[in-house]
Structures are given as structure tokens and as C-alpha cells.
Design a protein around this motif. Sequence first.
Motif, PDB file in Angstrom:
ATOM      1  N   MET A  68       0.844  -1.083   0.052  1.00 17.89           N
ATOM      2  CA  MET A  68       0.059  -0.199   0.183  1.00 17.89           C
ATOM      3  C   MET A  68       0.959   1.227  -0.031  1.00 17.89           C
ATOM      4  O   MET A  68       0.535   2.081  -0.541  1.00 17.89           O
ATOM      5  N   ALA A  69       1.957   1.218   0.885  1.00 18.19           N
ATOM      6  CA  ALA A  69       3.015   2.412   0.783  1.00 18.19           C
ATOM      7  C   ALA A  69       3.308   2.571  -0.765  1.00 18.19           C
ATOM      8  O   ALA A  69       3.358   3.836  -1.152  1.00 18.19           O
ATOM      9  N   VAL A  70       3.586   1.619  -1.500  1.00 22.83           N
ATOM     10  CA  VAL A  70       3.967   2.033  -2.921  1.00 22.83           C
ATOM     11  C   VAL A  70       3.000   2.207  -3.660  1.00 22.83           C
ATOM     12  O   VAL A  70       3.255   3.335  -4.536  1.00 22.83           O
ATOM     13  N   LEU A  71       1.754   1.907  -3.529  1.00 28.30           N
ATOM     14  CA  LEU A  71       0.613   2.453  -4.262  1.00 28.30           C
ATOM     15  C   LEU A  71       0.378   3.896  -3.910  1.00 28.30           C
ATOM     16  O   LEU A  71      -0.016   4.582  -4.955  1.00 28.30           O
ATOM     17  N   ILE A  72       0.516   4.249  -2.805  1.00 30.93           N
ATOM     18  CA  ILE A  72       0.148   5.927  -2.466  1.00 30.93           C
ATOM     19  C   ILE A  72       1.381   6.484  -3.126  1.00 30.93           C
ATOM     20  O   ILE A  72       1.172   7.576  -3.447  1.00 30.93           O
ATOM     21  N   ALA A  73       2.469   6.044  -3.086  1.00 30.54           N
ATOM     22  CA  ALA A  73       3.649   6.639  -3.675  1.00 30.54           C
ATOM     23  C   ALA A  73       3.606   6.778  -5.182  1.00 30.54           C
ATOM     24  O   ALA A  73       3.646   8.036  -5.653  1.00 30.54           O
ATOM     25  N   ILE A  74       2.773   5.979  -5.856  1.00 29.50           N
ATOM     26  CA  ILE A  74       2.396   5.906  -7.211  1.00 29.50           C
ATOM     27  C   ILE A  74       1.378   6.795  -7.177  1.00 29.50           C
ATOM     28  O   ILE A  74       1.448   7.928  -8.322  1.00 29.50           O
ATOM     29  N   GLU A  75       0.492   6.916  -6.432  1.00 26.65           N
ATOM     30  CA  GLU A  75      -0.717   7.915  -6.721  1.00 26.65           C
ATOM     31  C   GLU A  75      -0.337   9.546  -6.399  1.00 26.65           C
ATOM     32  O   GLU A  75      -0.614  10.486  -7.041  1.00 26.65           O
ATOM     33  N   VAL A  76       0.953   9.688  -5.394  1.00 31.97           N
ATOM     34  CA  VAL A  76       1.373  11.089  -5.175  1.00 31.97           C
ATOM     35  C   VAL A  76       2.200  11.353  -6.546  1.00 31.97           C
ATOM     36  O   VAL A  76       2.120  12.386  -6.993  1.00 31.97           O
ATOM     37  N   PHE A  77       2.952  10.556  -7.255  1.00 34.87           N
ATOM     38  CA  PHE A  77       3.660  10.500  -8.501  1.00 34.87           C
ATOM     39  C   PHE A  77       2.436  11.174  -9.654  1.00 34.87           C
ATOM     40  O   PHE A  77       2.892  12.011 -10.507  1.00 34.87           O
ATOM     41  N   VAL A  78       1.312  10.342  -9.713  1.00 31.57           N
ATOM     42  CA  VAL A  78       0.145  11.018 -10.425  1.00 31.57           C
ATOM     43  C   VAL A  78      -0.031  12.397 -10.104  1.00 31.57           C
ATOM     44  O   VAL A  78      -0.510  13.046 -11.056  1.00 31.57           O
ATOM     45  N   ASN A  79      -0.358  12.851  -8.773  1.00 37.96           N
ATOM     46  CA  ASN A  79      -0.807  14.042  -8.763  1.00 37.96           C
ATOM     47  C   ASN A  79       0.358  15.028  -9.186  1.00 37.96           C
ATOM     48  O   ASN A  79       0.055  16.021  -9.660  1.00 37.96           O
ATOM     49  N   ILE A  80       1.604  14.804  -8.982  1.00 36.28           N
ATOM     50  CA  ILE A  80       2.596  15.474  -9.636  1.00 36.28           C
ATOM     51  C   ILE A  80       2.624  15.629 -11.118  1.00 36.28           C
ATOM     52  O   ILE A  80       2.659  16.968 -11.715  1.00 36.28           O
ATOM     53  N   VAL A  81       2.541  14.574 -11.782  1.00 37.16           N
ATOM     54  CA  VAL A  81       2.543  14.758 -13.208  1.00 37.16           C
ATOM     55  C   VAL A  81       1.042  15.226 -13.741  1.00 37.16           C
ATOM     56  O   VAL A  81       1.252  16.262 -14.388  1.00 37.16           O
ATOM     57  N   SER A  82       0.050  15.219 -12.940  1.00 34.16           N
ATOM     58  CA  SER A  82      -1.201  15.886 -13.213  1.00 34.16           C
ATOM     59  C   SER A  82      -0.961  17.555 -12.934  1.00 34.16           C
ATOM     60  O   SER A  82      -1.473  18.262 -13.946  1.00 34.16           O
ATOM     61  N   TYR A  83      -0.356  17.774 -12.313  1.00 39.53           N
ATOM     62  CA  TYR A  83       0.147  19.015 -12.056  1.00 39.53           C
ATOM     63  C   TYR A  83       0.970  19.817 -13.010  1.00 39.53           C
ATOM     64  O   TYR A  83       0.802  20.816 -13.669  1.00 39.53           O
ATOM     65  N   LEU A  84       1.991  18.944 -13.513  1.00 40.54           N
ATOM     66  CA  LEU A  84       2.752  19.184 -14.557  1.00 40.54           C
ATOM     67  C   LEU A  84       2.064  19.515 -16.070  1.00 40.54           C
ATOM     68  O   LEU A  84       2.413  20.427 -16.621  1.00 40.54           O
ATOM     69  N   GLN A  85       1.260  18.558 -16.172  1.00 48.04           N
ATOM     70  CA  GLN A  85       0.443  18.777 -17.551  1.00 48.04           C
ATOM     71  C   GLN A  85      -0.590  19.645 -17.626  1.00 48.04           C
ATOM     72  O   GLN A  85      -0.831  20.257 -18.654  1.00 48.04           O
ATOM     73  N   GLU A  86      -1.357  19.804 -16.467  1.00 48.91           N
ATOM     74  CA  GLU A  86      -2.546  20.576 -16.282  1.00 48.91           C
ATOM     75  C   GLU A  86      -2.312  21.989 -15.389  1.00 48.91           C
ATOM     76  O   GLU A  86      -3.300  22.603 -15.671  1.00 48.91           O
ATOM     77  N   ASP A  87      -1.329  22.038 -15.129  1.00 49.81           N
ATOM     78  CA  ASP A  87      -0.746  23.280 -14.378  1.00 49.81           C
ATOM     79  C   ASP A  87      -1.974  23.565 -12.875  1.00 49.81           C
ATOM     80  O   ASP A  87      -2.457  24.343 -12.793  1.00 49.81           O
ATOM     81  N   GLY A  88      -2.334  22.429 -12.310  1.00 48.61           N
ATOM     82  CA  GLY A  88      -3.288  22.067 -11.415  1.00 48.61           C
ATOM     83  C   GLY A  88      -3.435  21.036 -10.935  1.00 48.61           C
ATOM     84  O   GLY A  88      -3.306  19.910 -11.423  1.00 48.61           O
ATOM     85  N   LEU A  89      -3.734  20.553  -9.655  1.00 48.53           N
ATOM     86  CA  LEU A  89      -4.280  19.459  -9.186  1.00 48.53           C
ATOM     87  C   LEU A  89      -5.643  19.028  -9.255  1.00 48.53           C
ATOM     88  O   LEU A  89      -6.736  19.919  -9.271  1.00 48.53           O
ATOM     89  N   HIS A  90      -6.016  17.836  -9.787  1.00 52.18           N
ATOM     90  CA  HIS A  90      -7.559  17.312  -9.752  1.00 52.18           C
ATOM     91  C   HIS A  90      -7.924  16.940  -8.383  1.00 52.18           C
ATOM     92  O   HIS A  90      -7.279  16.313  -7.891  1.00 52.18           O
ATOM     93  N   LEU A  91      -9.211  17.410  -8.024  1.00 52.16           N
ATOM     94  CA  LEU A  91      -9.440  17.047  -6.497  1.00 52.16           C
ATOM     95  C   LEU A  91      -9.714  15.620  -6.400  1.00 52.16           C
ATOM     96  O   LEU A  91      -9.566  14.927  -5.452  1.00 52.16           O
ATOM     97  N   ASP A  92     -10.267  14.932  -7.459  1.00 50.84           N
ATOM     98  CA  ASP A  92     -10.518  13.492  -7.179  1.00 50.84           C
ATOM     99  C   ASP A  92      -9.289  12.787  -7.147  1.00 50.84           C
ATOM    100  O   ASP A  92      -9.287  11.788  -6.440  1.00 50.84           O
ATOM    101  N   ILE A  93      -8.060  13.225  -7.864  1.00 49.68           N
ATOM    102  CA  ILE A  93      -7.032  12.606  -7.813  1.00 49.68           C
ATOM    103  C   ILE A  93      -6.362  12.383  -6.183  1.00 49.68           C
ATOM    104  O   ILE A  93      -5.857  11.616  -5.721  1.00 49.68           O
ATOM    105  N   VAL A  94      -6.252  13.785  -5.711  1.00 50.26           N
ATOM    106  CA  VAL A  94      -6.029  14.029  -4.414  1.00 50.26           C
ATOM    107  C   VAL A  94      -6.650  13.199  -3.592  1.00 50.26           C
ATOM    108  O   VAL A  94      -6.303  12.611  -2.452  1.00 50.26           O
ATOM    109  N   LEU A  95      -8.167  13.325  -3.685  1.00 54.06           N
ATOM    110  CA  LEU A  95      -8.883  12.461  -2.511  1.00 54.06           C
ATOM    111  C   LEU A  95      -8.605  11.109  -2.824  1.00 54.06           C
ATOM    112  O   LEU A  95      -8.830  10.356  -1.657  1.00 54.06           O
TER     113      LEU A  95
END
Length: 162
Positions: free
Chosen positions: A81-108
Motif C-alpha cells: 500500500m505504501a508503494v501504491l500511495i507513492a504511485i498516486e502521489v506521482f500521478v498528482n505531480i504529473v497531473s500538476y505538470l501537465q495541466e498546471d493544477g491538481l485534480h480534486l478526485d486524484i488528491v482525494l
Amino acid sequence: MKDLQTETETDTPFKPFPDEPLIRRLRGSIRHAARVLAVLMVLVIWWGVADVVYVLYSRVSVHPYYLLEISDILATFGAFMAVLIAIEVFVNIVSYLQEDGLHLDIVLATAYMAVLRKIVILDYKEVSPDYVYATAALALALSVGYYLSKSLRRTQARPHGE
């Protein structure tokens, strides 16, 4: 013609960051920091994968061999689960870089995954009932928030009148 110009000027959304050189440089600096965080998060993910392998190997290689107790399985689940959470955090970072903002559903979803990890590895013999109730309330609140975020996004994607 003048009405058309006034209409388009008022329809343009407010820009939260003025288009001046200092702000542009600062935003560029933040984007570089996010790129560094993305690289570091990939290293953390691989480190986590190595930790999962190590936890599995260390639990399986002790007597009785190739048998896992419940505590071993929970430790392995926690590492996964710790690895899966790290992957989700990576997805948050990539989402920020691609769309210049975080998506609420990804953060939740990331927060929900972290709470679920805590629930999986929780030792119910050592925590108070209040802690368990608070964790359950947090999991419920995050799942409701995620559902509302997704349903809001679906409603906004549909054209009016459908």
C-alpha cells in the motif's frame, strides 16, 4: 461591433497570475521543482518496491519456511500500500505538470488510499475505540468527497439539457 468586444472581454476568465516577467519566472521555478519531485518520487517508488521484496523475503526465509503469519501478511500489505500511495502521489505531480493544477478526485483518491493503508495495518488490540471511529469517519468522508467530485465532473462534462 462594440457590444461584441465588450462581451468577449467580460467572458474571458480572470487570470490568477498576472503575465509579468517575475511571475513567469517564479512559476517556471515551481514547475522545475515539481519535475525534481517527480524524479525523486520515482526513486521512492523503486525503493518501496525493493522494500516489498525485502519484506517478503525476510518473512518467508525464517522458520517455518514459506509460511506467513497474519502479522507477516499485514506487514506485506502495508509495504504494498505504501508503494501504491507513492504511485498516486506521482500521478498528482504529473497531473500538476501537465495541466498546471491538481485534480480534486486524484488528491482525494490518494488520501483515501493512505487512510485505507492505515486501516489495513491498524492493530485493533492497541488502539482506542475513538481512534477506530475517527478513522472510519475519515474514510467515509473521503469516499463521499470522492463520489461527489466524480459526479460533479460527470455533470460538468454533460451538455445542458441531457
